[in-house]
Design an enzyme around this catalytic site. Structure first.
Site, PDB file in Angstrom:
ATOM      1  N   LYS A  77       0.787  -1.217   0.041  1.00 43.66           N
ATOM      2  CA  LYS A  77       0.099  -0.043   0.138  1.00 43.66           C
ATOM      3  C   LYS A  77       0.778   1.425  -0.010  1.00 43.66           C
ATOM      4  CE  LYS A  77      -4.292  -2.020   1.952  1.00 43.66           C
ATOM      5  NZ  LYS A  77      -5.087  -1.973   2.977  1.00 43.66           N
ATOM      6  N   ALA A 138       1.730  -0.038  11.976  1.00 47.23           N
ATOM      7  CA  ALA A 138       2.115   1.308  11.394  1.00 47.23           C
ATOM      8  C   ALA A 138       2.315   1.178   9.972  1.00 47.23           C
ATOM      9  CB  ALA A 138       3.340   1.787  12.307  1.00 47.23           C
ATOM     10  N   THR A 164       8.468  -2.549  15.522  1.00 48.71           N
ATOM     11  CA  THR A 164       9.657  -1.515  15.114  1.00 48.71           C
ATOM     12  C   THR A 164       9.198  -0.146  15.262  1.00 48.71           C
ATOM     13  OG1 THR A 164      10.094  -3.007  13.132  1.00 48.71           O
ATOM     14  CG2 THR A 164      11.232  -0.993  13.069  1.00 48.71           C
ATOM     15  N   LEU A 236      -8.820  -5.862  11.568  1.00 48.70           N
ATOM     16  CA  LEU A 236      -9.114  -5.485  10.182  1.00 48.70           C
ATOM     17  C   LEU A 236      -8.926  -6.815   9.568  1.00 48.70           C
ATOM     18  CD1 LEU A 236      -7.112  -2.228   9.344  1.00 48.70           C
ATOM     19  CD2 LEU A 236      -9.408  -2.582  10.395  1.00 48.70           C
ATOM     20  N   TYR A 238      -9.991 -10.447   8.396  1.00 50.15           N
ATOM     21  CA  TYR A 238     -11.416 -10.956   8.168  1.00 50.15           C
ATOM     22  C   TYR A 238     -11.588 -12.553   7.858  1.00 50.15           C
ATOM     23  CZ  TYR A 238      -9.970  -9.950   3.476  1.00 50.15           C
ATOM     24  OH  TYR A 238      -9.270  -9.963   2.176  1.00 50.15           O
TER      25      TYR A 238
END
Length: 296
Positions: A77, A138, A164, A236, A238
């Protein structure tokens, strides 16, 4: 810009898909292909397992083949922001792309994770609106959640917990430039302040793949006994639909939610960008149990 097509089975086939690694866990092909079939749109959505060092090659091939677009998932992403020609506002602010539209060789990156998370969390907002949040992870998904919590739910403080700290610091630095008045705190999993931070948080969100199929025996290493029983806990992940993370939160008494609603809402955003048509979200939600049976 939304690119529309004819809502006809005779129209040229629209090829879309998902770039991720790993990819076997994903329900996205079922959701998009079911939506296209329901609406009579000639669209096919395929999963593509793309290693991190092959993203540029994959997207170059997408342009060459005239493929309409892709969803982008873990671990691509953030990297995807550098391989598109333009970024829409939410992709630029979050520094992450989860949807790419190919308009005659010009690639635009979008982030529909923001609206996906916002719509999924909205029914629970009275629990955490204007309060303190804790984010596990993160990466790109975490960035979308942070942006949603600040811009949509007015949270006042956000803890970022990550293995991290340098990566967590980078995420905080990014958002402090956008929201200088926002209070952030980065914490490692073994930090002695973690129990108190967890107890003070009204929403806890797992934005990592920890616990995702097939590694269902795993959960983020948290002092779950310190969870506020009145908190809202959102995973998040699923697949499976009830992760070990959610089971631990439910044992404390928290309200919980898996990532299926967010998946549906972010998929709807991408689907409309590619086709100009609204995804039949409510119809798909009715059939989700059947769709999930296909993945058991």
């Amino acid at each position: 810009m939304v690119i529309g097509i004819s809502n006809s089975k005779e129209a040229a086939e629209i090829i879309t898909g998902l770039l991720a690694h790993p990819i076997s866990h994903s329900f996205s092909p079922i959701i998009h292909n079911s939506a296209a079939e329901f609406l009579g749109i000639n669209l096919r959505y395929y999963p593509f397992d793309v290693a991190p060092n092959k993203l540029f090659d994959a997207i170059t091939g997408m342009k060459a083949l005239g493929i309409k677009g892709f969803n982008v998932s873990i671990p691509h992403k953030k990297q995807a922001t550098a391989v598109v020609d333009h970024l829409e506002e939410e992709a630029e602010i979050t520094g992450a792309v989860n949807t790419i539209v190919n308009n005659y060789g010009v690639l635009t990156g979008y982030n529909t994770d923001v609206i996906g998370f916002s719509l999924a969390a909205e029914p629970y907002n009275e629990i955490f609106f204007g309060k303190t949040a804790m984010i596990i992870g993160a990466g790109g998904s975490a960035s979308a959640v942070v942006y949603s919590l600040i811009s949509k739910f007015n949270v006042q403080k956000i803890y970022i917990v990550n293995r991290t700290l340098e990566t967590a610091h980078d995420l905080v630095k990014h958002y402090r430039a956008v929201y200088p008045e926002m209070e952030f705190c980065t914490i490692e999993f073994n930090d002695k302040t973690l129990p108190d931070a967890l107890a003070s948080s009204s929403i806890l969100v797992n934005c990592t793949p920890i616990g995702m199929h097939p590694n269902t025996q795993n959960a983020p290493e948290l002092p779950y006994e310190s969870l506020n029983p009145a908190a809202f806990v959102f995973d998040l992940v699923y697949n499976p639909i009830i992760t070990l993370f959610l089971k631990k939160a439910e044992a404390v008494g928290c309200k919980t939610l898996n990532g299926l609603d967010m998946l549906l809402y972010q998929a709807a955003g991408a689907f409309e960008l590619w086709t100009g048509e609204k995804m039949p979200v409510e119809e798909l939600r009715k059939t989700l149990p059947q769709l999930l049976d296909l993945k058991k």
